[in-house]
Design an enzyme around this catalytic site. Structure first.
Site, PDB file in Angstrom:
ATOM      1  N   ASP A  33      26.235  36.586   8.001  1.00 17.73           N
ATOM      2  CA  ASP A  33      25.405  36.807   9.241  1.00 17.73           C
ATOM      3  C   ASP A  33      25.071  38.579   9.098  1.00 17.73           C
ATOM      4  O   ASP A  33      26.058  39.396   8.811  1.00 17.73           O
ATOM      5  CB  ASP A  33      26.444  36.628  10.274  1.00 17.73           C
ATOM      6  CG  ASP A  33      25.544  36.525  11.783  1.00 17.73           C
ATOM      7  OD1 ASP A  33      25.662  35.473  12.297  1.00 17.73           O
ATOM      8  OD2 ASP A  33      24.911  37.716  11.938  1.00 17.73           O
ATOM      9  N   PHE A  75      22.229  28.410   9.996  1.00 15.99           N
ATOM     10  CA  PHE A  75      21.855  28.655  11.458  1.00 15.99           C
ATOM     11  C   PHE A  75      20.927  29.944  11.360  1.00 15.99           C
ATOM     12  O   PHE A  75      20.169  29.975  12.597  1.00 15.99           O
ATOM     13  CB  PHE A  75      23.238  29.025  12.342  1.00 15.99           C
ATOM     14  CG  PHE A  75      24.032  27.726  12.399  1.00 15.99           C
ATOM     15  CD1 PHE A  75      23.883  26.862  13.511  1.00 15.99           C
ATOM     16  CD2 PHE A  75      24.957  27.389  11.623  1.00 15.99           C
ATOM     17  CE1 PHE A  75      24.604  25.712  13.686  1.00 15.99           C
ATOM     18  CE2 PHE A  75      25.971  26.378  11.586  1.00 15.99           C
ATOM     19  CZ  PHE A  75      25.870  25.527  12.719  1.00 15.99           C
ATOM     20  N   ALA A  77      18.235  32.568  11.825  1.00 13.91           N
ATOM     21  CA  ALA A  77      16.920  32.407  12.067  1.00 13.91           C
ATOM     22  C   ALA A  77      16.540  33.130  13.395  1.00 13.91           C
ATOM     23  O   ALA A  77      17.244  33.285  14.435  1.00 13.91           O
ATOM     24  CB  ALA A  77      16.367  30.971  11.916  1.00 13.91           C
ATOM     25  N   THR A 119      15.200  21.965  15.764  1.00 11.12           N
ATOM     26  CA  THR A 119      14.773  22.378  16.992  1.00 11.12           C
ATOM     27  C   THR A 119      13.945  21.061  17.666  1.00 11.12           C
ATOM     28  O   THR A 119      13.077  20.701  17.228  1.00 11.12           O
ATOM     29  CB  THR A 119      14.146  23.486  17.157  1.00 11.12           C
ATOM     30  OG1 THR A 119      13.501  23.707  18.448  1.00 11.12           O
ATOM     31  CG2 THR A 119      12.810  23.481  16.581  1.00 11.12           C
ATOM     32  N   TYR A 143       7.619  29.136  16.193  1.00 10.25           N
ATOM     33  CA  TYR A 143       9.063  29.070  15.897  1.00 10.25           C
ATOM     34  C   TYR A 143       9.136  27.435  15.446  1.00 10.25           C
ATOM     35  O   TYR A 143       9.848  27.177  14.465  1.00 10.25           O
ATOM     36  CB  TYR A 143       9.681  29.327  17.047  1.00 10.25           C
ATOM     37  CG  TYR A 143      11.159  28.695  17.033  1.00 10.25           C
ATOM     38  CD1 TYR A 143      12.040  29.177  16.244  1.00 10.25           C
ATOM     39  CD2 TYR A 143      11.571  27.747  17.967  1.00 10.25           C
ATOM     40  CE1 TYR A 143      13.359  28.626  16.076  1.00 10.25           C
ATOM     41  CE2 TYR A 143      13.068  27.220  17.984  1.00 10.25           C
ATOM     42  CZ  TYR A 143      13.634  27.581  17.095  1.00 10.25           C
ATOM     43  OH  TYR A 143      14.933  26.994  16.871  1.00 10.25           O
ATOM     44  N   PHE A 171      18.082  19.943  21.236  1.00  8.24           N
ATOM     45  CA  PHE A 171      17.245  20.189  22.437  1.00  8.24           C
ATOM     46  C   PHE A 171      17.706  21.835  23.199  1.00  8.24           C
ATOM     47  O   PHE A 171      17.967  22.654  22.426  1.00  8.24           O
ATOM     48  CB  PHE A 171      17.264  19.080  23.264  1.00  8.24           C
ATOM     49  CG  PHE A 171      16.309  18.237  22.798  1.00  8.24           C
ATOM     50  CD1 PHE A 171      16.230  17.680  21.326  1.00  8.24           C
ATOM     51  CD2 PHE A 171      14.978  17.691  23.639  1.00  8.24           C
ATOM     52  CE1 PHE A 171      15.471  16.736  20.730  1.00  8.24           C
ATOM     53  CE2 PHE A 171      14.126  16.821  22.847  1.00  8.24           C
ATOM     54  CZ  PHE A 171      14.243  16.532  21.523  1.00  8.24           C
ATOM     55  N   LEU A 192      17.534  30.409  30.035  1.00  7.70           N
ATOM     56  CA  LEU A 192      17.569  30.071  31.391  1.00  7.70           C
ATOM     57  C   LEU A 192      18.894  30.170  32.007  1.00  7.70           C
ATOM     58  O   LEU A 192      19.102  30.845  32.972  1.00  7.70           O
ATOM     59  CB  LEU A 192      16.750  28.551  31.503  1.00  7.70           C
ATOM     60  CG  LEU A 192      16.635  28.211  33.302  1.00  7.70           C
ATOM     61  CD1 LEU A 192      16.002  29.108  33.999  1.00  7.70           C
ATOM     62  CD2 LEU A 192      16.202  26.811  33.386  1.00  7.70           C
ATOM     63  N   PHE A 210       9.215  30.347  35.187  1.00  8.20           N
ATOM     64  CA  PHE A 210       7.756  30.442  34.588  1.00  8.20           C
ATOM     65  C   PHE A 210       7.145  29.279  34.717  1.00  8.20           C
ATOM     66  O   PHE A 210       6.983  28.429  34.105  1.00  8.20           O
ATOM     67  CB  PHE A 210       8.227  30.699  32.865  1.00  8.20           C
ATOM     68  CG  PHE A 210       8.939  31.813  32.520  1.00  8.20           C
ATOM     69  CD1 PHE A 210       8.708  33.047  33.364  1.00  8.20           C
ATOM     70  CD2 PHE A 210       9.992  31.897  31.574  1.00  8.20           C
ATOM     71  CE1 PHE A 210       9.351  34.416  32.968  1.00  8.20           C
ATOM     72  CE2 PHE A 210      10.418  33.034  31.053  1.00  8.20           C
ATOM     73  CZ  PHE A 210      10.221  34.392  32.120  1.00  8.20           C
ATOM     74  N   ASP A 285       5.349  27.095  25.990  1.00  6.91           N
ATOM     75  CA  ASP A 285       6.446  26.133  26.654  1.00  6.91           C
ATOM     76  C   ASP A 285       5.702  24.858  26.771  1.00  6.91           C
ATOM     77  O   ASP A 285       4.983  24.521  27.787  1.00  6.91           O
ATOM     78  CB  ASP A 285       6.908  26.834  28.087  1.00  6.91           C
ATOM     79  CG  ASP A 285       7.996  27.600  27.975  1.00  6.91           C
ATOM     80  OD1 ASP A 285       8.786  27.910  27.090  1.00  6.91           O
ATOM     81  OD2 ASP A 285       8.225  28.463  28.985  1.00  6.91           O
TER      82      ASP A 285
HETATM   83  N1  UDP Z   1      12.825  29.734  32.060  1.00  5.29           N
HETATM   84  C1  UDP Z   1      12.375  30.337  33.109  1.00  5.29           C
HETATM   85  N2  UDP Z   1      12.817  31.531  33.603  1.00  5.29           N
HETATM   86  C2  UDP Z   1      13.427  32.249  32.590  1.00  5.29           C
HETATM   87  C3  UDP Z   1      13.896  31.613  31.345  1.00  5.29           C
HETATM   88  C4  UDP Z   1      13.428  30.342  31.018  1.00  5.29           C
HETATM   89  O1  UDP Z   1      11.597  29.591  33.958  1.00  5.29           O
HETATM   90  O2  UDP Z   1      13.406  33.390  32.856  1.00  5.29           O
HETATM   91  C5  UDP Z   1      12.254  28.304  31.683  1.00  5.29           C
HETATM   92  C6  UDP Z   1      11.370  28.165  30.530  1.00  5.29           C
HETATM   93  O3  UDP Z   1      10.099  28.369  30.814  1.00  5.29           O
HETATM   94  C7  UDP Z   1      11.593  26.776  30.042  1.00  5.29           C
HETATM   95  C8  UDP Z   1      13.235  26.459  30.517  1.00  5.29           C
HETATM   96  O4  UDP Z   1      13.395  27.451  31.485  1.00  5.29           O
HETATM   97  O5  UDP Z   1      10.783  25.984  30.708  1.00  5.29           O
HETATM   98  C9  UDP Z   1      14.016  26.694  29.337  1.00  5.29           C
HETATM   99  O6  UDP Z   1      13.715  27.866  28.585  1.00  5.29           O
HETATM  100  P1  UDP Z   1      14.967  28.520  27.775  1.00  5.29           P
HETATM  101  O7  UDP Z   1      14.186  29.908  27.173  1.00  5.29           O
HETATM  102  O8  UDP Z   1      16.398  28.633  28.042  1.00  5.29           O
HETATM  103  O9  UDP Z   1      14.829  27.609  26.271  1.00  5.29           O
HETATM  104  P2  UDP Z   1      13.498  26.702  25.542  1.00  5.29           P
HETATM  105  O10 UDP Z   1      13.234  25.585  26.110  1.00  5.29           O
HETATM  106  O11 UDP Z   1      12.393  27.757  25.230  1.00  5.29           O
HETATM  107  O12 UDP Z   1      14.434  26.424  24.195  1.00  5.29           O
END
Ligand code: UDP
Length: 332
Positions: A33, A75, A77, A119, A143, A171, A192, A210, A285
């Site tokens: 790492d 892992f 990346a 992913t 990504y 997921f 999140l 978001f 997203d």
């Molecule tokens: N999200 C949000 N506000 C934040 C961070 C994430 O609303 O400050 C939403 C984001 O748009 C997605 C979900 O939470 O729909 C999960 O986002 P995260 O970044 O945790 O994981 P991802 O789905 O991108 O792998």
């Protein structure tokens, strides 16, 4: 002789939990790492940490020559959907160059098994129905594209060189080691659940949601949150299954939760409302990503121990409360 694994990115979130699971069952682990996003303190006691970059081909070669290895688990990346929309070529080049070079090095050093952190972002268009392994690969972000390309590279490594591989499509990895040894610590944090927890604990002013105009039941994005220790267990089971051939598994709980549902659960478990406001959508997203994980269940007996959101959030909350500065030492 016992089993021995090389784990790139073993100082990161899913990597460190998987290293702990390997050590817990008595295997030997070397972690490679560069600590660019991982943490020295996240490498469990008992693993040997080699601080080095995948870009250092000679260093990777030297480490691989210390074999034999039962498998390489990859892992390390770049892993943020939103960031990849800002820096598409950095994501494609870094993940692909490092991954393909590592695969080629494994072939040269006669490594027979390879596990790729993949992913749900492979399925970028999203779908209302749970997504199984037959769903079309259609990444919605660079990504996701970088991981789709690495999965393809592994197909060729098998066809040409017989390298067996497991592509594990996580997921939404979340939660923390139930024994409290490890947790989630990104800087800056973009995920999140930790952000919602920090807003609930008053460590940040509010959570920005978001987008609330997605075609989902409450208008916010729906994700399948899966416990990081359940993901770690899936790696162990996939490794055993490689004796029968290569696999690709979608890993989730099979149930979706919206951003607002996560906010509700965290608020309930913390006993206080989570300050939040609706913000613009984040590029890249998909509205909904929920896994159909029947294949790994049938083929390996995998069964998530943390099947509901409260259990996942509860372990994340416990670690964050106990480690307000994550793995860093608090400022003096
Ligand atoms: N999200 C949000 N506000 C934040 C961070 C994430 O609303 O400050 C939403 C984001 O748009 C997605 C979900 O939470 O729909 C999960 O986002 P995260 O970044 O945790 O994981 P991802 O789905 O991108 O792998």
């Amino acid at each position: 002789m016992g089993r021995r694994y090389l784990v790139t990115g073993g100082a990161g979130f899913v990597g460190s939990h998987t290293v702990a699971a390997l050590l817990d069952r008595g295997d030997a682990v070397v972690v490679l790492d560069d600590l660019s996003t991982g943490h020295r303190a996240a490498v469990p006691d008992g693993a040997r940490l080699v601080v080095g970059a995948l870009e250092d081909a000679a260093g990777v070669d030297a480490l691989l020559s210390e074999g034999p290895w039962d498998a390489v688990l990859h892992f390390a990346a770049l892993s943020l959907v939103g960031e990849s929309m800002q820096a598409p070529y950095r994501y494609l080049a870094t993940n692909l160059d490092n991954g393909v070079r590592l695969i080629a090095a494994c072939v040269r050093h006669d490594v027979r098994r390879f596990v790729l952190s993949s992913t749900a972002a492979l399925f970028g268009a999203g779908s209302d129905a749970p997504i199984d392994e037959e769903a079309a690969i259609d990444p919605g972000s660079p990504y996701g594209e970088s991981k789709a390309m690495l999965e393809r590279a592994l197909l060729w490594a098998e066809r040409v060189h017989g390298l067996r591989s497991a592509s594990l499509r996580y997921f939404n990895a979340a939660g923390a080691d139930p024994a409290g040894r490890l947790g989630e610590d990104h800087a800056p944090e973009t995920h999140l659940i930790p952000l919602v927890i920090d807003a609930a604990l008053g460590r940040r002013p509010e959570l920005a949601v978001f987008g609330d105009d997605y075609p989902t039941p409450d208008g916010t994005c729906v994700r399948d949150y899966v416990h990081v220790s359940d993901l770690a267990d899936a790696h162990l089971r996939a490794l055993a299954r490689l004796d029968q051939g290569s696999v690709r598994y979608n890993l989730g709980n099979g149930r979706g939760h919206s951003v607002l549902q996560v906010i509700e659960a965290v608020g309930r478990l913390c006993g206080r409302p989570v300050p939040h406001r609706i913000a613009p959508r984040r590029a890249g997203d998909p509205p909904m990503l929920v896994a159909a994980s029947g294949r790994i269940m049938r083929e390996t007996g995998w069964q998530p121990r943390f099947a509901d959101l409260d259990g996942i959030v509860g372990t994340a909350l416990a670690w964050r409360e106990a480690h307000p500065h994550g793995y860093r030492t608090p400022p003096a």
